[in-house]
Design an enzyme around this catalytic site. Structure first.
Site, PDB file in Angstrom:
ATOM      1  N   ASP A  19      -0.976  -6.407  -0.208  1.00  0.00           N
ATOM      2  CA  ASP A  19      -1.398  -5.514   0.905  1.00  0.00           C
ATOM      3  C   ASP A  19      -3.113  -5.276   0.957  1.00  0.00           C
ATOM      4  O   ASP A  19      -3.556  -4.901  -0.148  1.00  0.00           O
ATOM      5  CB  ASP A  19      -0.724  -4.025   1.130  1.00  0.00           C
ATOM      6  CG  ASP A  19       0.489  -4.172   2.102  1.00  0.00           C
ATOM      7  OD1 ASP A  19       0.539  -4.999   2.791  1.00  0.00           O
ATOM      8  OD2 ASP A  19       1.296  -3.351   2.020  1.00  0.00           O
ATOM      9  N   LYS A  39      -1.402  -9.347   2.724  1.00  0.00           N
ATOM     10  CA  LYS A  39      -0.742  -8.814   3.823  1.00  0.00           C
ATOM     11  C   LYS A  39      -1.558  -7.976   4.624  1.00  0.00           C
ATOM     12  O   LYS A  39      -2.302  -7.119   4.238  1.00  0.00           O
ATOM     13  CB  LYS A  39       0.604  -8.541   3.466  1.00  0.00           C
ATOM     14  CG  LYS A  39       1.283  -7.720   4.650  1.00  0.00           C
ATOM     15  CD  LYS A  39       2.718  -7.459   4.393  1.00  0.00           C
ATOM     16  CE  LYS A  39       3.040  -6.271   3.908  1.00  0.00           C
ATOM     17  NZ  LYS A  39       2.818  -4.859   4.487  1.00  0.00           N
ATOM     18  N   ASP A  58       0.943  -1.100   0.070  1.00  0.00           N
ATOM     19  CA  ASP A  58       0.060   0.126   0.073  1.00  0.00           C
ATOM     20  C   ASP A  58       0.939   1.261  -0.202  1.00  0.00           C
ATOM     21  O   ASP A  58       0.343   2.448   0.037  1.00  0.00           O
ATOM     22  CB  ASP A  58      -0.760   0.010   1.290  1.00  0.00           C
ATOM     23  CG  ASP A  58      -0.245  -0.134   2.725  1.00  0.00           C
ATOM     24  OD1 ASP A  58       0.905  -0.333   2.713  1.00  0.00           O
ATOM     25  OD2 ASP A  58      -1.161  -0.182   3.250  1.00  0.00           O
ATOM     26  N   SER A  59       2.275   1.136  -0.062  1.00  0.00           N
ATOM     27  CA  SER A  59       3.045   2.069  -0.343  1.00  0.00           C
ATOM     28  C   SER A  59       2.723   2.803  -1.639  1.00  0.00           C
ATOM     29  O   SER A  59       3.452   3.790  -1.936  1.00  0.00           O
ATOM     30  CB  SER A  59       4.599   1.675  -0.100  1.00  0.00           C
ATOM     31  OG  SER A  59       4.988   0.628  -0.969  1.00  0.00           O
ATOM     32  N   GLU A  69      -1.698  -5.597   8.383  1.00  0.00           N
ATOM     33  CA  GLU A  69      -0.898  -4.783   9.405  1.00  0.00           C
ATOM     34  C   GLU A  69      -1.482  -5.321  10.895  1.00  0.00           C
ATOM     35  O   GLU A  69      -2.825  -4.946  10.838  1.00  0.00           O
ATOM     36  CB  GLU A  69      -0.601  -3.587   9.294  1.00  0.00           C
ATOM     37  CG  GLU A  69       0.163  -3.015   8.054  1.00  0.00           C
ATOM     38  CD  GLU A  69       0.340  -1.566   8.017  1.00  0.00           C
ATOM     39  OE1 GLU A  69      -0.110  -0.805   8.899  1.00  0.00           O
ATOM     40  OE2 GLU A  69       0.813  -1.346   6.846  1.00  0.00           O
ATOM     41  N   GLU A 100       8.889  -4.430  10.441  1.00  0.00           N
ATOM     42  CA  GLU A 100       9.626  -2.964   9.894  1.00  0.00           C
ATOM     43  C   GLU A 100      10.111  -2.119  10.818  1.00  0.00           C
ATOM     44  O   GLU A 100       9.473  -1.914  12.018  1.00  0.00           O
ATOM     45  CB  GLU A 100       8.377  -2.323   9.223  1.00  0.00           C
ATOM     46  CG  GLU A 100       8.785  -1.183   8.779  1.00  0.00           C
ATOM     47  CD  GLU A 100       7.693  -0.504   7.655  1.00  0.00           C
ATOM     48  OE1 GLU A 100       6.592  -1.075   7.427  1.00  0.00           O
ATOM     49  OE2 GLU A 100       7.757   0.770   7.275  1.00  0.00           O
TER      50      GLU A 100
HETATM   51  O1  KIV Z   1       3.387  -1.261   1.680  1.00  0.00           O
HETATM   52  C1  KIV Z   1       4.807  -1.396   1.720  1.00  0.00           C
HETATM   53  O2  KIV Z   1       5.605  -1.032   0.803  1.00  0.00           O
HETATM   54  C2  KIV Z   1       5.067  -2.377   2.815  1.00  0.00           C
HETATM   55  C3  KIV Z   1       6.764  -2.709   2.914  1.00  0.00           C
HETATM   56  C4  KIV Z   1       7.377  -1.387   3.493  1.00  0.00           C
HETATM   57  C5  KIV Z   1       6.763  -3.619   3.702  1.00  0.00           C
HETATM   58  O3  KIV Z   1       4.301  -2.996   3.629  1.00  0.00           O
END
Ligand code: KIV
Length: 272
Positions: free
Chosen positions: A91, A121, A52-53, A123, A190
């Protein structure tokens, strides 16, 4: 592809676990589009994370919170079309799984069905266990994410190193064990102290992938645009830049602009 890359036709959650067992480090990078994912996959990256980056590096938002489930599915589908060898993990975006396990399951199903990705994924630790358990009932593999969890940025207020204090470190270790027990196949840690990350990696049997978590874990992940030097203003200590693409691309583009203005492009050979 380097000869050091394990000769695996298609990475799976099981091959990741096998790599941990054999002490083979796992490489993971983010990607959000077809062209970049093609290169990342061809280079032999084991896991591609559609993070989600994307909210930051693709859309220019300050945080990861605004990105939607539909947008994540769009990015994930593009990456899946490119990845021949890598395992593709996506994510679940903010607001699509917290607090409501039924919604979490629906979000995960949409990602798997509409993008063709291989895993999701999420969090968080024990507070999202209900959602994790429910998603797992559908046979969807889950990668956990502990330590700095950017979707909770407004709870913590900063992006500084997490779990430096004893109490937070103890909770993180308990969370990691709970995620493993629930059935997560892997875990991202992280921005936490290297010693703690190593302790977590030794305490669980699932592969632990670190970002800013030192070398004592089972693999490493970086944001692609950061390691290629496209995001030149972001410089945390853990980041190693392998290229300076911000400078290289802006220089190339400004040469093009000059060539157009000076009528140097196109030349005789570049026309019909
Ligand atoms: O969204 C992302 O890029 C991440 C990484 C920093 C692990 O969750």
């Amino acid at each position: 592809m380097s000869s050091i890359v394990p000769k695996i036709k298609r990475m799976t959650t099981h091959s990741m676990q096998e790599m941990k067992r054999k002490g083979v480090k796992i490489s993971m990078l983010t990607a959000y589009d077809y062209t970049m994912a093609k290169m990342v996959d061809a280079a032999g990256v084991d896991v591609i994370l559609v993070g989600d980056s994307a909210s930051n590096v693709m859309a220019g938002h300050e945080t990861t919170l605004p990105i939607t489930l539909d947008q994540m599915i769009y990015h994930a589908s593009s990456v899946v079309r490119a990845a021949e060898r890598a395992l593709v993990v996506v994510d679940l975006p903010f607001g699509s799984y917290q607090g409501d396990s039924k919604q979490a399951l629906n979000s995960a199903i949409r990602i798997m069905k509409e993008s063709g990705a291989h895993a999701v994924k999420l969090e968080g630790g024990v507070e999202i266990l209900e959602s994790i358990r429910r998603i797992l009932t559908a046979g969807i593999p889950i990668m956990g994410h502990l330590g700095l969890t950017p979707q909770s940025i407004y709870k913590f207020g900063t992006y500084t190193v997490r779990a430096k204090e004893e109490a937070e470190a103890t909770k993180l270790l308990e969370d990691a064990k709970a995620l493993e027990e629930a059935g997560c196949f892997s875990l991202v840690l992280e921005k936490i102290p290297a010693k703690l990350a190593e302790k977590v990696a030794k305490s669980v049997d699932i592969p632990v992938i670190g970002i800013g978590a030192g070398g004592g874990v089972d693999g490493q992940v970086l944001v692609l645009h950061d390691m290629l030097g496209m995001t030149h203003q972001f410089s945390p200590r853990f980041l190693r830049r392998y290229l300076s693409l911000y400078e290289e691309i802006t220089q190339a583009v400004s040469r093009y602009v000059e060539d157009v203005k000076l009528k140097h492009f196109p030349n005789e050979d570049e026309q019909y």
